[in-house]
Design a protein around this motif. Structure first.
Motif, PDB file in Angstrom:
ATOM      1  N   TYR A   7       0.852 -94.277 -60.588  1.00 42.07           N
ATOM      2  CA  TYR A   7       1.098 -94.107 -59.150  1.00 42.07           C
ATOM      3  C   TYR A   7       2.120 -93.015 -58.876  1.00 42.07           C
ATOM      4  O   TYR A   7       2.063 -92.330 -57.849  1.00 42.07           O
ATOM      5  CB  TYR A   7       1.439 -95.431 -58.458  1.00 42.07           C
ATOM      6  CG  TYR A   7       2.740 -96.117 -58.799  1.00 42.07           C
ATOM      7  CD1 TYR A   7       3.973 -95.596 -58.407  1.00 42.07           C
ATOM      8  CD2 TYR A   7       2.737 -97.348 -59.455  1.00 42.07           C
ATOM      9  CE1 TYR A   7       5.160 -96.254 -58.691  1.00 42.07           C
ATOM     10  CE2 TYR A   7       3.917 -98.011 -59.742  1.00 42.07           C
ATOM     11  CZ  TYR A   7       5.128 -97.463 -59.358  1.00 42.07           C
ATOM     12  OH  TYR A   7       6.315 -98.117 -59.627  1.00 42.07           O
ATOM     13  N   THR A   8       3.047 -92.808 -59.802  1.00 40.65           N
ATOM     14  CA  THR A   8       4.006 -91.710 -59.625  1.00 40.65           C
ATOM     15  C   THR A   8       3.298 -90.364 -59.702  1.00 40.65           C
ATOM     16  O   THR A   8       3.593 -89.446 -58.926  1.00 40.65           O
ATOM     17  CB  THR A   8       5.114 -91.794 -60.694  1.00 40.65           C
ATOM     18  OG1 THR A   8       5.778 -93.041 -60.592  1.00 40.65           O
ATOM     19  CG2 THR A   8       6.126 -90.668 -60.500  1.00 40.65           C
ATOM     20  N   ASP A  14       8.062 -96.069 -55.939  1.00 38.21           N
ATOM     21  CA  ASP A  14       8.119 -97.479 -56.311  1.00 38.21           C
ATOM     22  C   ASP A  14       8.018 -98.352 -55.063  1.00 38.21           C
ATOM     23  O   ASP A  14       7.312 -99.368 -55.052  1.00 38.21           O
ATOM     24  CB  ASP A  14       9.430 -97.790 -57.044  1.00 38.21           C
ATOM     25  CG  ASP A  14       9.523 -97.109 -58.401  1.00 38.21           C
ATOM     26  OD1 ASP A  14       8.470 -96.664 -58.915  1.00 38.21           O
ATOM     27  OD2 ASP A  14      10.644 -97.006 -58.936  1.00 38.21           O
ATOM     28  N   PHE A  15       8.749 -97.996 -54.010  1.00 36.24           N
ATOM     29  CA  PHE A  15       8.709 -98.767 -52.767  1.00 36.24           C
ATOM     30  C   PHE A  15       7.294 -98.819 -52.207  1.00 36.24           C
ATOM     31  O   PHE A  15       6.824 -99.867 -51.756  1.00 36.24           O
ATOM     32  CB  PHE A  15       9.669 -98.148 -51.744  1.00 36.24           C
ATOM     33  CG  PHE A  15       9.454 -98.645 -50.336  1.00 36.24           C
ATOM     34  CD1 PHE A  15       9.933 -99.898 -49.951  1.00 36.24           C
ATOM     35  CD2 PHE A  15       8.766 -97.884 -49.399  1.00 36.24           C
ATOM     36  CE1 PHE A  15       9.727-100.371 -48.655  1.00 36.24           C
ATOM     37  CE2 PHE A  15       8.552 -98.347 -48.113  1.00 36.24           C
ATOM     38  CZ  PHE A  15       9.035 -99.589 -47.738  1.00 36.24           C
ATOM     39  N   LEU A  21       1.064-103.577 -53.068  1.00 33.64           N
ATOM     40  CA  LEU A  21       0.858-104.899 -53.655  1.00 33.64           C
ATOM     41  C   LEU A  21       0.966-105.985 -52.593  1.00 33.64           C
ATOM     42  O   LEU A  21       0.172-106.947 -52.569  1.00 33.64           O
ATOM     43  CB  LEU A  21       1.884-105.155 -54.758  1.00 33.64           C
ATOM     44  CG  LEU A  21       1.768-104.317 -56.035  1.00 33.64           C
ATOM     45  CD1 LEU A  21       2.915-104.652 -56.987  1.00 33.64           C
ATOM     46  CD2 LEU A  21       0.429-104.542 -56.715  1.00 33.64           C
ATOM     47  N   GLU A  22       1.939-105.840 -51.691  1.00 34.24           N
ATOM     48  CA  GLU A  22       2.127-106.825 -50.626  1.00 34.24           C
ATOM     49  C   GLU A  22       0.941-106.837 -49.674  1.00 34.24           C
ATOM     50  O   GLU A  22       0.458-107.906 -49.272  1.00 34.24           O
ATOM     51  CB  GLU A  22       3.420-106.499 -49.872  1.00 34.24           C
ATOM     52  CG  GLU A  22       3.752-107.482 -48.758  1.00 34.24           C
ATOM     53  CD  GLU A  22       5.020-107.091 -48.022  1.00 34.24           C
ATOM     54  OE1 GLU A  22       5.228-107.582 -46.905  1.00 34.24           O
ATOM     55  OE2 GLU A  22       5.803-106.279 -48.562  1.00 34.24           O
ATOM     56  N   ALA A 367       0.749 -95.231 -42.752  1.00 36.38           N
ATOM     57  CA  ALA A 367       1.660 -94.959 -43.868  1.00 36.38           C
ATOM     58  C   ALA A 367       3.062 -95.462 -43.541  1.00 36.38           C
ATOM     59  O   ALA A 367       3.439 -95.580 -42.365  1.00 36.38           O
ATOM     60  CB  ALA A 367       1.693 -93.462 -44.153  1.00 36.38           C
ATOM     61  N   PRO A 368       3.859 -95.769 -44.576  1.00 34.75           N
ATOM     62  CA  PRO A 368       5.255 -96.165 -44.333  1.00 34.75           C
ATOM     63  C   PRO A 368       5.998 -95.058 -43.579  1.00 34.75           C
ATOM     64  O   PRO A 368       5.669 -93.878 -43.685  1.00 34.75           O
ATOM     65  CB  PRO A 368       5.829 -96.328 -45.743  1.00 34.75           C
ATOM     66  CG  PRO A 368       4.663 -96.432 -46.647  1.00 34.75           C
ATOM     67  CD  PRO A 368       3.541 -95.700 -46.006  1.00 34.75           C
TER      68      PRO A 368
END
Length: 740
Positions: A7-8, A14-15, A21-22, A367-368
């Protein structure tokens, strides 16, 4: 490769992985992770800029569609509307300049098509490093070739733009493309998959290949030495297919065969399908094996995130699907039913009937959001400690003016725009080279004007003031040709928002732009954000490009900057408060980028610009030019060069112009909110009456073959032209060669 490395490598933090996942309640597979990677990239998700973009006003009396769709739309009159948007293709152009620029043009055209509009005008805003560097010359040459190669072939005129050069853009050029489309106001299309389980998803256009895979992720990262290895992230364009796509899309809409339409750009089918589903509150299922391919062996994840060009995605009622496919075939485009609309709210991908990925469409499209730390850059303190009196005054102002006119940032752009077809379609009224381009709307008296403006140097020295000044400059340019400025699109080009001083520049520029938009009444109806424009050498200047559109009730009433008659009275309008801080003169002659430029006085900017617009609309003035880069001397020189007529400054007016100022400050100092107009003597009384309480000076008359400012300047127009019209592609070539 473990999951973190995976994923990197796809640009996720990481966040962000923990949030995935959540949202999913399970680990994603590679296809699902790839979907999040492209959709949550800065290029697609605006995760670092969305909080800032909310500061822009986006409504107004002529606004039919604001941000949130493929392009903004404004009303012109008589049932006509304009759809327009600006986007960047910076990183692709840095590693593959011809294709990067060409596909940037193709992509922005498709945004306008997706609104149901016919593309009628293109503009561009370009930045490069200095031309004494071979790599910069190569990038400049190939980007211009790419823009012309695509725009000329597709049959849409390139009518305006701007280009500048600075060390800040070495290795990271800016290639911003803008398109304007014409549409009936009641026929605007939205990219929204309407509820209706069983509606079909049709992909049409060119075949899908591996070009552009993870291009959105690539466009959201800093450029490094390894970027050259990512040429496969750059798409390849086909302007002939692009032309067929325009005609086919408009034909399908004309025959009422489509429920919704969306272009395929960054992140390909995944982006278009998830955005359409999220907007419509529905789900979409895609069959990867049904997508027409031009390469064998493509995996499903490659198919759904490929950024192959010249493709559109449509939602179609089942009973109309066969007719849609037949229309596409007539235009020699590949087309296939590749999916269906559902009610489950997921973007689901199937391969040969087997489900291989499923993600909530709203999660992909949301997106975040990050609100970053803001810190004022330390360099501003040093840059603002600038004493103009410490500069040596020129011995020869004639030589200084000629040197400035010949500089790449001020010389003629003819060698660039002459590579573009600016008149295809026969609606161009004022070609490139004026303050703004002007186009007619056939069968009416209506017209519109377009311009692109920004000063990265100004934004570097004063981000908030520079952001406001970019909007004000565009407003002045439209007013100078006689158009009513209505709304704007933008492309916010900045460095890394993860660095506090970089985020400061972005935040401050947005605040300045937002304030100017409020005061000037020009809402932001569309746009694009391009961040992480950095190399190992550092970040680019903060460069918020502004593309503004204005309208004419009678397009025959327009002005251009060139002097038109001998004996016209030359009048300066507005506040005259020139400063050398942040000026072209300071950089060109003294090699300094320093000082704090004059703060835009926005209410006065609007008052004076609106006055110039009304003078043109009323037929009092047909010659107008705003005073900007290079100051009053360069503005007058440009008017003389364009018209082929000299001008003599009234000796009595020279002393007030100096008024305690140095000669270089008076001639080459810069500030906003002032103009030069020229009128025949018989219109002098009408002009004075119209001016009211606006400050003005009748500074001289046109005539002869010299630009004469007694005691300061006396230069032949032919010499001005010789300096100004040197070929940008030749003048900085290595000795004994040229840029070809």
């Amino acid at each position: 490769m473990n999951i973190q490395e995976t994923y990197t490598s796809l640009g996720l933090s990481d966040f962000e992985y923990d949030r995935i996942l959540e949202l999913m309640g399970r680990p994603p597979n590679y296809l699902e992770l790839s979907l999040f990677s492209v959709m949550w990239s800065e290029h697609c998700g605006y995760k670092n800029s969305r909080p800032l973009l909310r500061r822009f006003p986006n409504t107004g009396p002529r606004v039919l569609q604001g941000p949130g769709e493929n392009a903004g739309v404004i009303e012109v009159g008589e049932g006509w509307a304009l759809a327009f948007k600006m986007e960047s293709h910076n990183h692709p152009s840095a590693v593959e300049p011809y294709e990067g620029a060409a596909t940037g043009v193709g992509g922005i055209i498709r945004d306008v098509i997706a609104m149901g509009a016919r593309p009628v005008a293109l503009l561009n805003a370009l930045r490069f490093g200095p031309l004494d560097d071979e790599r910069n010359r190569y990038l400049f040459r190939e980007v211009v070739r790419g823009i012309g190669g695509y725009g000329n072939a597709i049959g849409v005129p390139t009518v305006g733009g701007e280009v500048e050069f600075s060390p800040a853009y070495s290795g990271n050029p800016l290639v911003n493309a803008m398109c304007v489309g014409l549409i009936r106001a009641d026929e605007v299309v939205r990219a929204k998959a309407e509820a209706g389980e069983g509606n079909l998803v049709v992909l049409f256009g060119a075949k899908t290949g591996r070009d552009g895979i993870h291009g959105a992720t690539f466009a959201s990262d800093e450029l490094t030495e390894e970027s050259e290895a990512k040429r496969s992230n750059v798409q390849v364009g086909d302007p002939f297919a692009g032309k067929m796509l325009i005609e086919c899309s408009l034909r399908l809409l004309e025959r009422n065969l489509l429920v919704a339409l969306q272009d395929l750009g960054a992140a390909g089918i995944a982006s278009s399908a998830s955005e359409m589903a999220a907007r419509g509150g529905v789900g979409i299922e895609l069959d990867a094996e049904k997508v027409p391919l031009r390469e064998e062996g493509m995996e499903a994840w490659e198919v759904v995130i490929s950024e192959s060009q010249e493709r559109m995605l449509a939602v179609v009622e089942p009973e109309k699907a066969d007719e849609v496919l037949k229309v596409c075939e007539r235009y020699e485009l590949d087309a296939a039913v590749v999916g269906r609309v559902t009610s489950h709210g997921e973007l689901r991908v199937f391969d040969n009937g087997e489900p291989i990925g499923s993600v909530p469409a709203e999660a992909l499209a949301d997106a975040p959001v990050y609100e970053r730390e803001v810190r004022r850059p330390a360099y501003l303190d040093g840059a603002h400690r600038f004493d103009p009196d410490a500069l040596p005054e020129p011995d020869d102002y004639n030589e200084v003016l000629l040197r400035m006119l010949a500089h790449p940032n001020l010389c003629s752009r003819a060698s660039v725009y002459e590579q573009y077809d600016s008149e295809v379609g026969s609606d161009t009224v004022v070609r490139p080279g004026a303050d703004a381009a002007v186009l007619r709307i056939k069968g009416t008296k209506l017209g519109f004007a377009v311009t692109a403006d920004v000063s990265g140097r100004h934004c570097y020295l004063d981000p908030r003031g520079g952001g406001a000044a970019a909007v004000a400059e565009a407003y002045r340019n439209l007013s100078c040709v006689g158009a009513e400025p209505v709304a704007l699109t933008d492309c916010l080009n900045f460095g890394s928002p993860e660095k506090p001083d970089g985020y400061y520049g972005l935040s401050e520029c947005v605040d300045g732009m937002a304030e100017a938009c409020e005061v000037l009444g020009t809402p932001v109806v569309s746009g694009n954000v391009s961040l992480f424009n950095e190399t190992e050498r550092g970040a680019i200047y903060p460069t918020p490009a502004v593309g503004m559109v204005g309208v004419f009730e009678d397009v025959s009433r327009h002005a251009t900057p060139g002097f038109k008659r001998e004996g016209d009275m030359v009048v300066h309008l507005g506040d005259y408060r020139p400063t050398l801080a942040g000026s072209d003169y300071l950089e060109i002659v003294h090699g300094k980028v320093a000082g704090k430029p004059e703060q835009p006085r926005l209410p006065r900017e609007k008052e004076y610009a609106d006055l110039v617009k009304s003078l043109v609309a009323e037929g009092i003035v047909d010659t107008a030019h705003d005073v900007s880069g290079g100051g009053l001397a360069v503005a007058l020189a440009e008017m003389s060069i364009t018209g082929g007529i000299g001008m003599t400054f009234d000796r009595v007016e020279v002393e007030p112009m100096l008024s305690g100022r140095r000669g270089d400050q008076a001639l080459f100092g810069e500030c906003g909110g002032h103009f030069v107009v020229a009128v025949p003597e018989e219109r002098w009384d009408a002009l004075q009456e119209a001016l009211g309480g606006v400050p003005y000076d009748q500074i001289g008359r046109t005539g002869g073959d010299r630009l004469d400012v007694p005691g300061l300047l006396d230069v032949a127009v032919d010499d001005l032209r010789a300096a100004h019209e040197r070929d940008l592609f030749e003048q900085h070539a290595p000795e004994g060669g040229h840029l070809g």
